[in-house]
Design an enzyme around this catalytic site. Structure first.
Site, mmCIF file in Angstrom:
data_model
loop_
_atom_site.group_PDB
_atom_site.id
_atom_site.type_symbol
_atom_site.label_atom_id
_atom_site.label_comp_id
_atom_site.label_asym_id
_atom_site.label_seq_id
_atom_site.Cartn_x
_atom_site.Cartn_y
_atom_site.Cartn_z
ATOM 1 N N ASP A 303 0.842 -1.340 -0.022
ATOM 2 C CA ASP A 303 -0.010 0.007 -0.133
ATOM 3 C C ASP A 303 0.736 1.248 -0.012
ATOM 4 O O ASP A 303 1.786 1.299 0.865
ATOM 5 C CB ASP A 303 -0.915 0.067 1.343
ATOM 6 C CG ASP A 303 -2.204 1.056 1.395
ATOM 7 O OD1 ASP A 303 -2.845 1.070 0.285
ATOM 8 O OD2 ASP A 303 -2.081 1.826 2.170
ATOM 9 N N GLU A 350 1.077 -0.671 -5.094
ATOM 10 C CA GLU A 350 -0.214 0.252 -5.267
ATOM 11 C C GLU A 350 0.327 1.391 -5.602
ATOM 12 O O GLU A 350 1.107 2.184 -4.902
ATOM 13 C CB GLU A 350 -0.715 0.210 -3.901
ATOM 14 C CG GLU A 350 -1.956 1.176 -3.919
ATOM 15 C CD GLU A 350 -1.734 2.532 -3.607
ATOM 16 O OE1 GLU A 350 -2.062 3.434 -4.499
ATOM 17 O OE2 GLU A 350 -1.719 2.839 -2.483
ATOM 18 N N ASP A 404 -10.842 1.099 -0.999
ATOM 19 C CA ASP A 404 -11.330 2.540 -0.904
ATOM 20 C C ASP A 404 -12.109 3.105 -1.864
ATOM 21 O O ASP A 404 -12.571 4.302 -1.576
ATOM 22 C CB ASP A 404 -9.870 3.097 -0.916
ATOM 23 C CG ASP A 404 -8.905 3.137 0.298
ATOM 24 O OD1 ASP A 404 -9.387 2.924 1.483
ATOM 25 O OD2 ASP A 404 -7.733 3.297 0.148
#
Length: 508
Positions: A303, A350, A404
């Protein structure tokens, strides 16, 4: 060490473990996970992507991205049924959780229930501890710090470590040793939780491989300030030496998700430190972190990968993330040093948000596939890199949306899109706006038919659920991470449809 991603086409589902069906108010890594893996296999899927699995905290709305440990597993994910199989619980022990929802996790109730179960299981286990438990304690390098952290949290009424008495906050050896001697049973209990988690996880992983499903984990780039990691390795973070509080905190500047940016509040690593010992310790810590992750999963999404090239650092006193600054990250050198220890790293980067040419160069140099999110594709610009026909390489992972994002249906019906955009989206899938094909089918079609080697679809989009089922709203502090899928939604008809579209686009 696991192999890096293969070049053949494949697809999978994004669903956090907490979201999968189970009778205990939350998904788990036992029977619930095995049943879900069976379903993935029947639907022709070869990957299961999950969110971080560390212990969560009600103070942070049980966000999996704000854990008390980068290494430990969440006791909420432990399977009660497998504790019965181990002979340390009986059937009537697991009948105590009433009125649980099939559609939402009540974290407070689940935490209380699992704590009672594990306490009872530990009492039985402690009467005849196994050699395997002793070996686990000896081999698990982070376990002593984690167990001490958890015991001291209890001792000091759940206060954050930087509010503990100085001798404990600063880890004075004598005080820690006295704690080990005085509170040995509680230390052993927290070690027991992690031992059970590890045993159940590896049984789940073995079942996944038996079903030809690979697991994709998630590594948050930052760790929580009030965590065993920061407490045990304060020298690695930008902290005030007197108070233990951060000098700089993590976040991102204003973007698609928030006009004032996202102020995450995590402490920043001391990548800029001129001290060789700090640089070496950071490399060792990250090497250990990745090694621990790849013992659990086959691939991992990092992430906020862009933070390794440069990261947004905000003064700790600021109330928003608007006035931070970009500072240089460790770059390629860190990963090359880790590769020397672990070999090729099966990482998904990501690379969403504010991505510069330097970030793209770093990702490409390391050979990590990036992410393509279809919900970001339809802004009216024909050269948008998230449009499937603009993918520059097949070495990428395509998503309809992420944890998200809103669900595809919620996004399509939201006020953020106008009728012209909706029409364009439908036409991109060769469909009419008034046609019979639902929008989630259209975006799944686009993802599966794209050149991307790997296609990952959130479970909510497979099911065609609306915005009330989204997992997280960035920048909103409460009400997230609770969505659950009831068992009756996972039908044979749905599995057949998913397997057919997977076969059609050569992803079986």
């Amino acid at each position: 060490m696991n192999r890096p991603p293969e070049t053949n086409r494949a697809s999978g589902i994004l669903a956090h473990i907490t979201s999968i069906p189970s009778p205990f108010g939350i998904g788990d890594i036992g029977v619930a996970a095995q049943r879900f893996l069976d379903y993935l296999s029947s639907a022709g899927q070869t990957y299961w992507q999950i969110l971080p699995t560390g212990p969560s905290d009600e103070m942070f709305d049980n966000s999996p991205y704000m854990s008390s440990s980068a290494f430990a597993g969440s006791p909420l994910l432990i399977s009660p049924e497998l504790l019965i199989s181990d002979g340390i619980l009986v059937e009537q022990d697991i009948a105590g959780l009433k009125d649980v929802s099939d559609f939402s996790v009540n974290f407070h109730a689940v935490a209380r229930f699992k704590s009672q179960l594990l306490t009872k299981a530990f009492t039985a286990f402690a009467k005849n501890p196994t050699d395997a438990f002793a070996a686990f304690q000896k081999a698990t390098h982070w376990l002593d710090d984690y167990a001490l952290f958890m015991v001291l949290k209890e001792k000091f009424n759940n206060k954050p470590w930087y509010h503990w008495p100085t001798e404990f906050a600063n880890r004075h050896a004598k005080s820690l040793e006295e704690t080990r001697l005085k509170l040995r049973p509680r230390l052993t209990y927290f070690a027991f939780e992690q031992y059970i988690f590890a045993r159940q996880w590896h049984a789940m992983k073995q079942h996944a491989h038996h079903k030809r499903v690979r697991l994709i984990g998630d590594i948050p780039i930052y760790v929580a300030l009030d965590s065993a990691d920061v407490w045990a390795h304060q020298e690695l973070f930008e902290l005030d030496k007197n108070t233990g509080l951060p000098l700089l905190v993590a976040g991102v500047p204003p973007d698609y998700f928030s006009k004032t940016g996202q102020l995450w509040g995590n402490p920043i690593y001391r990548w800029a430190s001129p001290e060789t010992s700090v640089q070496q310790a950071l490399t060792t810590w990250w090497t250990n972190r990745l090694a621990a992750m790849f013992s659990l999963v086959d691939m991992a999404r990092i992430d906020h990968f862009r933070g390794f090239e440069s990261y947004w650092a905000v003064p700790a006193s600021d109330k928003t993330a608007e006035h931070g600054s970009w500072l240089k990250g460790p770059g390629e050198q860190l990963f090359r040093q880790i590769e020397k220890k672990l070999g090729p790293l099966p990482i998904i980067a990501e690379d969403l948000g504010i991505i510069t040419e330097a970030v793209t160069t770093l990702r490409e140099t390391l050979g990590y596939p990036g992410m393509k999110v279809l919900q970001f594709a339809f802004d009216g610009h024909p050269d948008n890199p998230f449009l499937p026909w603009n993918f520059e390489t097949s070495r990428c992972v395509v998503y309809t949306g992420t944890h998200d994002n809103d669900t595809t249906l919620g996004w399509f019906l939201s006020e953020n899109l106008n009728e012209n955009t909706r029409s364009s989206i439908k036409q991109s899938a060769n469909q009419k706006l008034t046609g019979d094909s639902p929008i989630h089918h259209d975006l799944i079609y686009l993802a599966q038919s794209s050149v991307a080697q790997l296609s990952i679809i959130p479970l909510q989009d497979i099911l065609g659920f609306g915005g009330d089922c989204r997992m997280n709203i960035p920048g909103v502090a409460t009400g997230n991470w609770r969505w659950r899928c009831a068992q009756h939604f996972l039908t044979d008809e749905l599995a057949d449809w998913l397997k057919e579209i997977t076969r059609r686009f050569n992803r079986l």
